[in-house]
Design a protein around this motif. Structure first.
Motif, PDB file in Angstrom:
ATOM      1  N   GLN A 214      46.783 -10.708 -80.187  1.00 34.08           N
ATOM      2  CA  GLN A 214      48.109 -10.998 -79.613  1.00 34.08           C
ATOM      3  C   GLN A 214      48.844  -9.704 -79.283  1.00 34.08           C
ATOM      4  OE1 GLN A 214      49.692 -13.417 -82.875  1.00 34.08           O
ATOM      5  NE2 GLN A 214      49.866 -15.141 -81.485  1.00 34.08           N
ATOM      6  N   LYS A 215      48.727  -8.737 -80.189  1.00 30.33           N
ATOM      7  CA  LYS A 215      49.416  -7.451 -79.976  1.00 30.33           C
ATOM      8  C   LYS A 215      48.871  -6.752 -78.726  1.00 30.33           C
ATOM      9  CE  LYS A 215      51.469  -5.144 -83.674  1.00 30.33           C
ATOM     10  NZ  LYS A 215      51.527  -4.438 -84.935  1.00 30.33           N
ATOM     11  N   LEU A 216      47.566  -6.841 -78.540  1.00 30.99           N
ATOM     12  CA  LEU A 216      46.954  -6.174 -77.384  1.00 30.99           C
ATOM     13  C   LEU A 216      47.317  -6.896 -76.087  1.00 30.99           C
ATOM     14  CD1 LEU A 216      43.461  -5.139 -78.783  1.00 30.99           C
ATOM     15  CD2 LEU A 216      45.477  -3.717 -78.433  1.00 30.99           C
ATOM     16  N   GLU A 217      47.424  -8.221 -76.153  1.00 27.68           N
ATOM     17  CA  GLU A 217      47.862  -8.966 -74.960  1.00 27.68           C
ATOM     18  C   GLU A 217      49.291  -8.566 -74.604  1.00 27.68           C
ATOM     19  OE1 GLU A 217      45.141 -13.008 -75.571  1.00 27.68           O
ATOM     20  OE2 GLU A 217      47.211 -12.964 -76.303  1.00 27.68           O
ATOM     21  N   TRP A 218      50.116  -8.383 -75.648  1.00 26.16           N
ATOM     22  CA  TRP A 218      51.484  -7.930 -75.390  1.00 26.16           C
ATOM     23  C   TRP A 218      51.485  -6.503 -74.832  1.00 26.16           C
ATOM     24  CZ3 TRP A 218      54.098  -4.031 -78.417  1.00 26.16           C
ATOM     25  CH2 TRP A 218      55.335  -3.685 -77.851  1.00 26.16           C
ATOM     26  N   ALA A 219      50.653  -5.626 -75.415  1.00 26.32           N
ATOM     27  CA  ALA A 219      50.589  -4.232 -74.944  1.00 26.32           C
ATOM     28  C   ALA A 219      50.193  -4.197 -73.467  1.00 26.32           C
ATOM     29  CB  ALA A 219      49.597  -3.419 -75.783  1.00 26.32           C
ATOM     30  N   PHE A 220      49.257  -5.081 -73.082  1.00 29.26           N
ATOM     31  CA  PHE A 220      48.852  -5.140 -71.671  1.00 29.26           C
ATOM     32  C   PHE A 220      50.057  -5.519 -70.808  1.00 29.26           C
ATOM     33  CE2 PHE A 220      47.357  -7.216 -67.834  1.00 29.26           C
ATOM     34  CZ  PHE A 220      46.455  -6.288 -67.348  1.00 29.26           C
ATOM     35  N   ALA A 221      50.819  -6.533 -71.243  1.00 26.16           N
ATOM     36  CA  ALA A 221      52.001  -6.964 -70.480  1.00 26.16           C
ATOM     37  C   ALA A 221      53.025  -5.834 -70.379  1.00 26.16           C
ATOM     38  CB  ALA A 221      52.635  -8.186 -71.139  1.00 26.16           C
ATOM     39  N   LEU A 222      53.123  -5.045 -71.445  1.00 28.06           N
ATOM     40  CA  LEU A 222      54.061  -3.909 -71.452  1.00 28.06           C
ATOM     41  C   LEU A 222      53.658  -2.882 -70.393  1.00 28.06           C
ATOM     42  CD1 LEU A 222      56.439  -2.454 -73.014  1.00 28.06           C
ATOM     43  CD2 LEU A 222      54.651  -1.344 -74.366  1.00 28.06           C
ATOM     44  N   TYR A 223      52.359  -2.591 -70.322  1.00 30.75           N
ATOM     45  CA  TYR A 223      51.866  -1.570 -69.382  1.00 30.75           C
ATOM     46  C   TYR A 223      51.721  -2.078 -67.951  1.00 30.75           C
ATOM     47  CZ  TYR A 223      51.103   2.154 -72.754  1.00 30.75           C
ATOM     48  OH  TYR A 223      51.314   3.170 -73.661  1.00 30.75           O
ATOM     49  N   ASP A 224      51.615  -3.395 -67.800  1.00 31.10           N
ATOM     50  CA  ASP A 224      51.504  -3.970 -66.448  1.00 31.10           C
ATOM     51  C   ASP A 224      52.918  -4.067 -65.850  1.00 31.10           C
ATOM     52  OD1 ASP A 224      50.798  -5.267 -64.130  1.00 31.10           O
ATOM     53  OD2 ASP A 224      50.358  -7.186 -65.095  1.00 31.10           O
ATOM     54  N   VAL A 225      53.451  -2.925 -65.458  1.00 30.20           N
ATOM     55  CA  VAL A 225      54.863  -2.823 -65.071  1.00 30.20           C
ATOM     56  C   VAL A 225      55.224  -3.758 -63.913  1.00 30.20           C
ATOM     57  CG1 VAL A 225      56.656  -1.242 -64.219  1.00 30.20           C
ATOM     58  CG2 VAL A 225      55.005  -0.445 -65.922  1.00 30.20           C
ATOM     59  N   ASP A 226      54.357  -3.863 -62.906  1.00 34.64           N
ATOM     60  CA  ASP A 226      54.703  -4.704 -61.748  1.00 34.64           C
ATOM     61  C   ASP A 226      54.218  -6.152 -61.904  1.00 34.64           C
ATOM     62  OD1 ASP A 226      51.997  -4.529 -61.334  1.00 34.64           O
ATOM     63  OD2 ASP A 226      52.120  -3.388 -59.464  1.00 34.64           O
ATOM     64  N   GLY A 227      53.584  -6.452 -63.054  1.00 32.22           N
ATOM     65  CA  GLY A 227      53.194  -7.835 -63.344  1.00 32.22           C
ATOM     66  C   GLY A 227      52.104  -8.394 -62.452  1.00 32.22           C
ATOM     67  N   ASN A 228      51.243  -7.517 -61.886  1.00 29.08           N
ATOM     68  CA  ASN A 228      50.220  -8.025 -60.950  1.00 29.08           C
ATOM     69  C   ASN A 228      48.873  -8.304 -61.624  1.00 29.08           C
ATOM     70  OD1 ASN A 228      49.166  -5.502 -61.405  1.00 29.08           O
ATOM     71  ND2 ASN A 228      48.871  -4.969 -59.246  1.00 29.08           N
ATOM     72  N   GLY A 229      48.827  -8.206 -62.961  1.00 28.26           N
ATOM     73  CA  GLY A 229      47.594  -8.561 -63.664  1.00 28.26           C
ATOM     74  C   GLY A 229      46.613  -7.427 -63.865  1.00 28.26           C
TER      75      GLY A 229
END
Length: 203
Positions: free
Chosen positions: A100-115
């Protein structure tokens, strides 16, 4: 009458938060009361959230990082965090499950939200993390990690990517799970006094 309804957590939300976080029913109810006291509207604005972070980092500038953390938890993109988003944020940043933490970290780094994540996005978040490290502490960092650019470069090399490549969520999670060094480079470890302050705030 409306008041009693708004000051109690709905059964559905309580059950959902209990099953998705490590918190007990009594903890969630107590936090809900203090949440409503601080935010009578039932929502935390981006400015309030940045203010909370600023109080934890008097000797640094956490504004950019707080903005990115806020964005990653504002799941419905309405510019506020409701109690559910707030509790999930608290859970993940203070001890959620590794995946879960890593999924959140990915969302944090995916600044423009494009996946996907680009090298520039890594640099943007790493730079915001650097702003929170007091200058005296920055001097003690290893030579190959003592600027945001060097740290972002190192992370990018770990993923074995070319300059304009992208990292998918699967690659990101696998890469971090396979290499503790990446995890160390991409996260901001909250000093103990901040964790203690968070606990105080919640009691």
């Amino acid at each position: 009458m409306g008041n009693t309804k708004s000051s109690a957590l709905s059964k559905e939300l309580l059950e959902e938060l209990k099953s998705n976080t490590k918190y007990s029913e009594s903890e969630l109810c107590t936090w809900y009361q203090s949440f409503l006291k601080e935010c009578p509207s039932g929502k935390i604005s981006k400015q309030q959230f940045e203010g909370i972070y600023a109080s934890f980092f008097p000797n640094a500038d956490p504004t950019d990082y707080a903005r990115h953390v806020f964005r990653s938890f504002d799941t419905n993109a309405d510019g506020t965090l409701d109690f559910k988003e707030y509790i999930v944020a608290l859970h993940l940043t203070s001890g959620g499950k590794a995946l879960q933490k890593l999924e959140w970290a990915f969302a944090l780094y995916d600044v423009d939200g494009n996946g996907t994540i680009s090298k520039n996005e890594i640099l943007e978040i790493v730079r915001s993390i650097f702003n929170m490290i007091p200058h005296d502490n920055q001097k003690n960092l290893p030579e190959d990690e003592n600027t945001p650019e060097k740290r972002a470069e190192k992370v990018w090399e770990f993923f074995g990517k070319k300059e304009n490549d992208k990292v998918s969520e699967g690659e990101f999670i696998q890469g971090v799970m396979d290499n503790n060094d990446i995890l160390r480079l991409i996260q901001y470890d909250e000093p103990q006094q901040i964790k203690d302050k968070l606990k105080e705030k919640k009691q």
